[in-house]
Design a protein around this motif. Structure first.
Motif, PDB file in Angstrom:
ATOM      1  N   LYS A 101      30.327  11.484  27.242  1.00 36.88           N
ATOM      2  CA  LYS A 101      30.191  11.162  28.662  1.00 36.88           C
ATOM      3  C   LYS A 101      29.249   9.984  28.844  1.00 36.88           C
ATOM      4  O   LYS A 101      29.456   9.154  29.725  1.00 36.88           O
ATOM      5  CB  LYS A 101      29.715  12.382  29.443  1.00 36.88           C
ATOM      6  CG  LYS A 101      30.798  13.421  29.599  1.00 36.88           C
ATOM      7  CD  LYS A 101      30.374  14.537  30.517  1.00 36.88           C
ATOM      8  CE  LYS A 101      31.566  15.465  30.756  1.00 36.88           C
ATOM      9  NZ  LYS A 101      31.310  16.443  31.805  1.00 36.88           N
ATOM     10  N   ASN A 102      28.229   9.907  28.019  1.00 41.87           N
ATOM     11  CA  ASN A 102      27.300   8.784  28.110  1.00 41.87           C
ATOM     12  C   ASN A 102      28.009   7.463  27.789  1.00 41.87           C
ATOM     13  O   ASN A 102      27.721   6.440  28.420  1.00 41.87           O
ATOM     14  CB  ASN A 102      26.097   8.986  27.188  1.00 41.87           C
ATOM     15  CG  ASN A 102      25.033   7.952  27.430  1.00 41.87           C
ATOM     16  OD1 ASN A 102      24.534   7.795  28.537  1.00 41.87           O
ATOM     17  ND2 ASN A 102      24.683   7.214  26.379  1.00 41.87           N
ATOM     18  N   ASP A 103      28.911   7.466  26.828  1.00 42.92           N
ATOM     19  CA  ASP A 103      29.677   6.257  26.504  1.00 42.92           C
ATOM     20  C   ASP A 103      30.455   5.769  27.722  1.00 42.92           C
ATOM     21  O   ASP A 103      30.463   4.572  28.027  1.00 42.92           O
ATOM     22  CB  ASP A 103      30.656   6.512  25.355  1.00 42.92           C
ATOM     23  CG  ASP A 103      29.985   6.835  24.036  1.00 42.92           C
ATOM     24  OD1 ASP A 103      28.868   6.341  23.784  1.00 42.92           O
ATOM     25  OD2 ASP A 103      30.592   7.595  23.253  1.00 42.92           O
ATOM     26  N   ILE A 104      31.101   6.698  28.396  1.00 45.20           N
ATOM     27  CA  ILE A 104      31.878   6.354  29.595  1.00 45.20           C
ATOM     28  C   ILE A 104      30.958   5.817  30.680  1.00 45.20           C
ATOM     29  O   ILE A 104      31.243   4.803  31.322  1.00 45.20           O
ATOM     30  CB  ILE A 104      32.671   7.576  30.117  1.00 45.20           C
ATOM     31  CG1 ILE A 104      33.658   8.087  29.075  1.00 45.20           C
ATOM     32  CG2 ILE A 104      33.366   7.260  31.445  1.00 45.20           C
ATOM     33  CD1 ILE A 104      34.783   7.145  28.755  1.00 45.20           C
ATOM     34  N   TYR A 105      29.853   6.500  30.897  1.00 42.37           N
ATOM     35  CA  TYR A 105      28.886   6.085  31.922  1.00 42.37           C
ATOM     36  C   TYR A 105      28.384   4.668  31.647  1.00 42.37           C
ATOM     37  O   TYR A 105      28.361   3.819  32.534  1.00 42.37           O
ATOM     38  CB  TYR A 105      27.725   7.075  31.986  1.00 42.37           C
ATOM     39  CG  TYR A 105      26.643   6.629  32.926  1.00 42.37           C
ATOM     40  CD1 TYR A 105      26.789   6.811  34.304  1.00 42.37           C
ATOM     41  CD2 TYR A 105      25.496   6.009  32.457  1.00 42.37           C
ATOM     42  CE1 TYR A 105      25.813   6.372  35.178  1.00 42.37           C
ATOM     43  CE2 TYR A 105      24.516   5.575  33.321  1.00 42.37           C
ATOM     44  CZ  TYR A 105      24.678   5.752  34.674  1.00 42.37           C
ATOM     45  OH  TYR A 105      23.708   5.309  35.540  1.00 42.37           O
ATOM     46  N   MET A 106      27.981   4.401  30.411  1.00 39.87           N
ATOM     47  CA  MET A 106      27.431   3.093  30.056  1.00 39.87           C
ATOM     48  C   MET A 106      28.492   1.988  30.197  1.00 39.87           C
ATOM     49  O   MET A 106      28.201   0.902  30.698  1.00 39.87           O
ATOM     50  CB  MET A 106      26.869   3.111  28.631  1.00 39.87           C
ATOM     51  CG  MET A 106      25.689   4.049  28.445  1.00 39.87           C
ATOM     52  SD  MET A 106      24.296   3.687  29.531  1.00 39.87           S
ATOM     53  CE  MET A 106      23.779   2.118  28.877  1.00 39.87           C
ATOM     54  N   PHE A 107      29.707   2.270  29.756  1.00 30.42           N
ATOM     55  CA  PHE A 107      30.771   1.285  29.875  1.00 30.42           C
ATOM     56  C   PHE A 107      31.083   1.003  31.343  1.00 30.42           C
ATOM     57  O   PHE A 107      31.230  -0.159  31.744  1.00 30.42           O
ATOM     58  CB  PHE A 107      32.026   1.763  29.146  1.00 30.42           C
ATOM     59  CG  PHE A 107      33.114   0.738  29.131  1.00 30.42           C
ATOM     60  CD1 PHE A 107      33.093  -0.315  28.239  1.00 30.42           C
ATOM     61  CD2 PHE A 107      34.182   0.830  30.020  1.00 30.42           C
ATOM     62  CE1 PHE A 107      34.100  -1.275  28.228  1.00 30.42           C
ATOM     63  CE2 PHE A 107      35.191  -0.117  30.019  1.00 30.42           C
ATOM     64  CZ  PHE A 107      35.148  -1.176  29.125  1.00 30.42           C
TER      65      PHE A 107
ATOM     66  N   GLU B 179      34.826  11.458  40.436  1.00 26.62           N
ATOM     67  CA  GLU B 179      35.528  10.352  39.776  1.00 26.62           C
ATOM     68  C   GLU B 179      35.177  10.304  38.289  1.00 26.62           C
ATOM     69  O   GLU B 179      36.047  10.110  37.448  1.00 26.62           O
ATOM     70  CB  GLU B 179      35.143   9.019  40.419  1.00 26.62           C
ATOM     71  CG  GLU B 179      35.684   8.828  41.813  1.00 26.62           C
ATOM     72  CD  GLU B 179      35.154   7.568  42.455  1.00 26.62           C
ATOM     73  OE1 GLU B 179      35.977   6.830  43.049  1.00 26.62           O
ATOM     74  OE2 GLU B 179      33.932   7.302  42.379  1.00 26.62           O
ATOM     75  N   PHE B 180      33.907  10.492  38.006  1.00 33.16           N
ATOM     76  CA  PHE B 180      33.456  10.454  36.622  1.00 33.16           C
ATOM     77  C   PHE B 180      34.166  11.520  35.788  1.00 33.16           C
ATOM     78  O   PHE B 180      34.664  11.237  34.699  1.00 33.16           O
ATOM     79  CB  PHE B 180      31.934  10.644  36.548  1.00 33.16           C
ATOM     80  CG  PHE B 180      31.404  10.577  35.156  1.00 33.16           C
ATOM     81  CD1 PHE B 180      31.156   9.362  34.552  1.00 33.16           C
ATOM     82  CD2 PHE B 180      31.163  11.729  34.433  1.00 33.16           C
ATOM     83  CE1 PHE B 180      30.680   9.290  33.259  1.00 33.16           C
ATOM     84  CE2 PHE B 180      30.697  11.678  33.139  1.00 33.16           C
ATOM     85  CZ  PHE B 180      30.453  10.449  32.549  1.00 33.16           C
ATOM     86  N   ASP B 181      34.207  12.737  36.289  1.00 30.78           N
ATOM     87  CA  ASP B 181      34.883  13.823  35.566  1.00 30.78           C
ATOM     88  C   ASP B 181      36.366  13.504  35.373  1.00 30.78           C
ATOM     89  O   ASP B 181      36.928  13.746  34.299  1.00 30.78           O
ATOM     90  CB  ASP B 181      34.726  15.156  36.297  1.00 30.78           C
ATOM     91  CG  ASP B 181      33.325  15.712  36.206  1.00 30.78           C
ATOM     92  OD1 ASP B 181      32.564  15.315  35.295  1.00 30.78           O
ATOM     93  OD2 ASP B 181      32.980  16.557  37.056  1.00 30.78           O
ATOM     94  N   TYR B 182      36.989  12.964  36.401  1.00 37.71           N
ATOM     95  CA  TYR B 182      38.405  12.611  36.299  1.00 37.71           C
ATOM     96  C   TYR B 182      38.621  11.543  35.218  1.00 37.71           C
ATOM     97  O   TYR B 182      39.501  11.690  34.361  1.00 37.71           O
ATOM     98  CB  TYR B 182      38.955  12.118  37.647  1.00 37.71           C
ATOM     99  CG  TYR B 182      40.363  11.626  37.515  1.00 37.71           C
ATOM    100  CD1 TYR B 182      41.420  12.525  37.437  1.00 37.71           C
ATOM    101  CD2 TYR B 182      40.644  10.264  37.403  1.00 37.71           C
ATOM    102  CE1 TYR B 182      42.729  12.074  37.259  1.00 37.71           C
ATOM    103  CE2 TYR B 182      41.939   9.821  37.233  1.00 37.71           C
ATOM    104  CZ  TYR B 182      42.969  10.729  37.157  1.00 37.71           C
ATOM    105  OH  TYR B 182      44.260  10.282  36.970  1.00 37.71           O
ATOM    106  N   VAL B 183      37.831  10.489  35.247  1.00 39.51           N
ATOM    107  CA  VAL B 183      37.978   9.405  34.271  1.00 39.51           C
ATOM    108  C   VAL B 183      37.722   9.919  32.857  1.00 39.51           C
ATOM    109  O   VAL B 183      38.510   9.660  31.938  1.00 39.51           O
ATOM    110  CB  VAL B 183      37.036   8.228  34.612  1.00 39.51           C
ATOM    111  CG1 VAL B 183      36.976   7.216  33.466  1.00 39.51           C
ATOM    112  CG2 VAL B 183      37.484   7.541  35.901  1.00 39.51           C
TER     113      VAL B 183
END
Length: 88
Positions: free
Chosen positions: A15-21, A33-37
């Motif tokens: 999840k941190n990878d997604i957040y940082m990107f 949105e974050f959970d969906y992505v």
């Protein structure tokens, strides 16, 4: 060959990878949105590698604000063009 590389990468994606990107690309996702992505990438990544990727993006319109949808689609298309050898 490329599919296995992507599969291994996605398997280890956090999840941190997604957040940082996302934040590095000026995409600010709310919790929903974050959970969906995150879940879409983790469990449906094969759609992104094939020609049916718009099925995911058409569904995403129901879960993402228009601004984030537009940014994510644009970013995806630019990466798809840049790394076209990874896509079928």
């Amino acid at each position: 060959m490329y599919e296995k590389l992507v599969e291994n990468y996605v398997k280890n994606l956090t999840k941190n990878d997604i957040y940082m990107f996302a934040t590095s690309n000026n995409i600010i996702l709310n919790d929903k949105e974050f959970d969906y992505v995150f879940n879409t990438i983790k469990y449906n990544y094969k759609f992104f590698l094939g020609n049916d990727y718009m099925l995911i993006f058409n569904e995403a319109k129901n879960f993402l604000r228009k601004e984030n949808y537009d940014k994510i689609l644009s970013l995806y298309l630019s990466y798809r063009e840049k790394y076209q050898d990874f896509f079928k």
